[in-house]
Every structure is written in C-alpha cells, then in structure tokens.
Design a protein around this motif. Structure first.
Motif, mmCIF file in Angstrom:
data_model
loop_
_atom_site.group_PDB
_atom_site.id
_atom_site.type_symbol
_atom_site.label_atom_id
_atom_site.label_comp_id
_atom_site.label_asym_id
_atom_site.label_seq_id
_atom_site.Cartn_x
_atom_site.Cartn_y
_atom_site.Cartn_z
ATOM 1 N N ALA A 62 0.814 -1.214 0.000
ATOM 2 C CA ALA A 62 0.000 0.000 0.000
ATOM 3 C C ALA A 62 0.845 1.260 0.000
ATOM 4 N N GLY A 63 2.177 1.109 0.056
ATOM 5 C CA GLY A 63 3.062 2.265 0.054
ATOM 6 C C GLY A 63 3.431 2.784 1.422
ATOM 7 N N ASN A 64 3.013 2.099 2.492
ATOM 8 C CA ASN A 64 3.399 2.503 3.843
ATOM 9 C C ASN A 64 4.837 2.076 4.119
ATOM 10 N N VAL A 124 6.042 3.131 11.890
ATOM 11 C CA VAL A 124 5.339 3.149 10.608
ATOM 12 C C VAL A 124 5.037 4.580 10.182
ATOM 13 N N ALA A 125 5.288 4.856 8.912
ATOM 14 C CA ALA A 125 4.847 6.110 8.287
ATOM 15 C C ALA A 125 3.777 5.746 7.265
ATOM 16 N N PHE A 126 2.509 5.951 7.635
ATOM 17 C CA PHE A 126 1.412 5.583 6.745
ATOM 18 C C PHE A 126 1.284 6.584 5.602
ATOM 19 N N ALA A 127 0.869 6.083 4.450
ATOM 20 C CA ALA A 127 0.752 6.904 3.251
ATOM 21 C C ALA A 127 -0.607 7.597 3.188
ATOM 22 N N SER A 141 -3.431 3.082 5.383
ATOM 23 C CA SER A 141 -3.800 2.153 6.454
ATOM 24 C C SER A 141 -5.039 1.337 6.070
ATOM 25 N N ARG A 142 -5.977 1.947 5.354
ATOM 26 C CA ARG A 142 -7.174 1.187 4.955
ATOM 27 C C ARG A 142 -6.866 0.215 3.822
ATOM 28 N N LEU A 143 -5.959 0.576 2.918
ATOM 29 C CA LEU A 143 -5.528 -0.395 1.910
ATOM 30 C C LEU A 143 -4.824 -1.571 2.574
ATOM 31 N N LEU A 144 -3.962 -1.272 3.537
ATOM 32 C CA LEU A 144 -3.208 -2.313 4.235
ATOM 33 C C LEU A 144 -4.127 -3.360 4.847
ATOM 34 N N THR A 145 -5.192 -2.912 5.498
ATOM 35 C CA THR A 145 -6.079 -3.824 6.212
ATOM 36 C C THR A 145 -7.164 -4.424 5.332
ATOM 37 N N GLY A 179 -2.468 -2.995 -2.542
ATOM 38 C CA GLY A 179 -3.559 -3.755 -1.945
ATOM 39 C C GLY A 179 -3.244 -4.162 -0.525
ATOM 40 N N PRO A 180 -4.061 -5.011 0.040
ATOM 41 C CA PRO A 180 -3.889 -5.409 1.440
ATOM 42 C C PRO A 180 -2.687 -6.318 1.642
ATOM 43 N N ASP A 181 -2.232 -6.383 2.889
ATOM 44 C CA ASP A 181 -1.135 -7.270 3.274
ATOM 45 C C ASP A 181 -1.573 -8.019 4.526
ATOM 46 N N PRO A 182 -2.443 -9.031 4.370
ATOM 47 C CA PRO A 182 -2.986 -9.719 5.544
ATOM 48 C C PRO A 182 -1.928 -10.408 6.387
#
Length: 413
Positions: A62-64, A124-127, A141-145, A179-182
């Motif tokens: 997600a780029g974080n 963490v530095a969220f995008a 953060s929403r893409l990550l989850t 996309g997500p990283d479960p």
C-alpha cells in the motif's frame, strides 16, 4: 535538567526540524500532499532517520513505510508505533509528523539504554492519511487492512487530472501490487499512535499527555448542484437557475444540523464553474465533512443536510447530487491495551486523562484488526490543520518518553 533530557531535546529539535523544512508553503503553513515531490522528500527523510538509528526499512504493497528494530518480524507479536507524514494544504507542522518523529526517537531512546526487545518493533509512516490530494483519507492504512478496494481508488484523479495510480508509480510504488497485506497485519500484536491533540482537552485539564478512548464516526460527501450558466448583467433574477443559492443553503443546512445534533459539520471546499465574476455559475461542487459522537447521529446530520439542500434546489430550479466519498464508523480503542498503558504511564509519573477525538486517524483503520491505542500530546492553541497548530517542546518530550515507556512495556518485558 539532566544530560539525557538535554540530549533528547537536542535530538528532537534536529530530527523534527529536518522534517519541518520539507513542504514549507509560501502561502503559509506546510503542504505535503501524497505522492508529490514534497511527500517523496519526507519519505526519504524517514528512511534516512531510520537508517541513522540502525533500523531497516521496507515498504508494504500500500506504500506505507516500516522501520524495524529487534527480532525478525516473522516471529509475530509486532509492536508498531507511528503516524503519517502528509499534510493538508497549508496545514500545521505537527499533525502526523509528531507521531512519526516520536516513534523514531522513542526507539532511539530504548536503543541508547541498551534495551533488548523480545518482540519486533516497527515505526510506521502511513501513506496519504489526510486524503488532501485525492479525497481518500487514511488511504495507506485502509488499503493495508483491506478496508479499501484498490479498484475503487487507483483511477481517482486530483485537480490536475493525475490519477492515484500514476502518482504512486512516479513515487516508486507499483500500482499493480497495491492492496492489502494480511500476513503483515496478522503479525501485529499492538499498534500505538501518538498524535498532537487537535483540540483543547489537555489544555483545560492541565496535562501534557492523554490516552485516547475512541474516535467519532466521520465522513466526507461530495455535493454537486447544477443550474444554468448565464450573463450576470442581463439575466433577470426570476429567470436564473443559480447553483450558488444551493451552495449557500448547503452551508447553512450543515451548520443548523450540527448545532441541533451536537455534532460538527463543515463545507470547506467548493469549485465553481465557470468561476467567472460576471457569469451566473452553471455548476457548483462542494464537500461536506461531518462528524458526530454516534453513527446514527451522523446519519441524521447528513439526512438533514441533504433535505435542506434539496429544498433550496426545488425552489430555485436546480438539480442536486450527494455522493459519499468516504465513511468511517465509530471506533472504540482497545480497552485492555489502553488500561495496560495507563498503568505503565502512571508508574512512570504521568497522570494521563482519557479523551475521545473527533479527528480521523490511521489508528481507526487498524483498530478492527489489531489491538490499538492512542496517545495525545497537548496543543496549547487547540488549533489544527493550520499554521497555528503547535506543541510545546517539553510536552513533545513528555510524549516521546510516554511512547518509549509504552514500547518498553509491550516489547521489552
């Protein structure tokens, strides 16, 4: 003043100062919109500061950005701290940035004390938390989850017609992998976000640091009012279909509904077409930001807003569309984690009050999947999203020590 306090003060001023030098807006404040040159410079700053402390950095789909300390993250039980680096247009220096700087310095403090974490620790530095360029807040953060579908956002364009996908690619993030990283989320054992308070709660309570209890539900809606463009001098009032009357009704309806429901509502952005001083506009687009203590109250507010605008549209021959661009439900932060941190901070000499917030945060996106807590640092003006946003140096140092104590409690014992 102890030597350790002097050292931390100097380190904070240097580290924070290097970040604050990025994105200074000639019009006032700071502007670091997602995937711009300024954002890329801030991301490079993060990598440099993490490397200087012996941390390794990687980037999720997600780029974080994640800076790692301690055991291999594959072991699980990761203790993560952090926030975001992007800003709104002409915003303040502390929103998001304070949490990232504090995370790096808190880990640095523990390294300096030769602590050995038994669990992996990540800063963490969220995008793109603010959504200031593409209108999608808490993007990374929403893409990550998995709470945000890449297909719904990658083709969204900014005011210059640049899509999210194109902007991310220019910044070195492959759109096809977004996309997500479960697996990464599944390895997280706790997330603690430190953030400057975006209100006056701590000022009134006389405390430098608070623990968050929850985040109000909030959302962003795009209003489009369509009328008929015409000449400002020759078009009689009775013949006009002026969408600005719909915009005026929208602003008043938002304020009236918020006052009635003890909520907050803002129409803070508008686009007028053709935007000519001697023309009756043909169309107006405006954005409603609405927040309330309960989800149902927020629903009532938006319904009242829409009814007020539609009433004005009917009286003035206008067409109205209201589209939800984002909606975040109420979030209760993890009670057990918060109680554990409360005990930890009190043992360390702090007396943190408990505060809810109406501001959105990456913590809200993670809370459904990971035990999540928040720390707030006092803001003496109570002002945020403005150049006037600030925090006293001693309060920032208290926040760093509180975050270091939290990391020690969660990862080093």
């Amino acid at each position: 003043m102890s030597g350790s306090t002097d050292r931390l003060r100097d380190e904070f001023e240097a580290c924070f100062g290097r970040l604050a030098a990025i994105g200074r807006d000639p019009a006032g404040g700071w502007t670091r919109l997602a995937w711009t040159d300024e954002d890329r410079a801030a991301r490079a700053w993060f990598r440099s500061e993490a490397s200087a402390r012996g941390l390794t950095v990687d980037q999720d789909p997600a780029g974080n950005l994640w800076a790692w300390w301690g055991p291999d993250a594959a072991a699980g039980g990761v203790v993560a701290v952090g926030s975001h680096l992007d800003t709104v247009r002409g915003g303040g220096a502390y929103d998001g940035a304070l949490g990232v700087v504090s995370g790096l310095l808190a880990v640095g403090e523990l390294i300096g004390r030769e602590m050995e974490p038994g669990r992996p620790v990540a800063v963490v530095a969220f995008a793109d938390e603010e959504g200031g360029r593409f209108g999608v807040p808490t993007f990374g953060s929403r893409l990550l989850t998995g709470a945000l579908d890449p297909a719904d956002v990658l083709e969204r364009a900014d005011q210059d017609g640049v899509t999210v996908a194109r902007a991310m690619a220019a910044a070195g993030v492959e759109p096809g992998r977004v996309g997500p990283d479960p697996a990464r989320v599944g390895r997280l054992g706790a997330f603690v976000e430190l953030h400057v308070e975006q209100g006056r709660g701590l000022v009134d309570l006389g405390q430098p640091v608070a623990l968050g209890t929850g985040i109000w539900p909030h959302g962003r809606w795009r209003l489009t009012v369509t009328g008929e463009a015409n000449h400002a001098g020759t078009t009689r009032l009775a013949d006009r279909r002026d969408p600005m009357l719909g915009l005026a009704a929208a602003v008043l309806a938002a304020r009236a509904a918020a006052e009635e429901l003890a909520a907050v509502a803002t129409v803070g952005r508008a686009l007028v077409e053709p935007n000519s001083a001697n023309s009756v506009p043909g169309r107006v687009s405006a954005w409603l930001d609405a927040r309330a203590e309960q989800d149902q109250t927020l629903d009532w507010l938006v319904a009242a807003f829409q009814a007020g605008v539609e009433d004005a549209a009917g009286r003035n021959g206008l067409a109205v569309e209201l589209d939800c661009e984002s909606r975040s439900p109420a979030v209760e932060l993890d009670r057990d984690l918060t109680a554990r941190l409360d005990a930890c901070l009190r043992a360390d000499g702090l007396e943190p009050p408990a505060l809810p917030t109406a501001a959105g945060h990456d913590a809200a996106a993670l809370a459904a999947a990971v035990p999540t807590a928040m720390l707030f640092v006092r803001n003496p003006t109570g002002t945020s999203h403005s150049p006037e946003e600030t925090a006293e140096l001693d309060d920032c140092l208290a926040g760093i020590r509180a975050l270091a104590a939290a990391i020690e409690e969660l990862a080093c014992r």
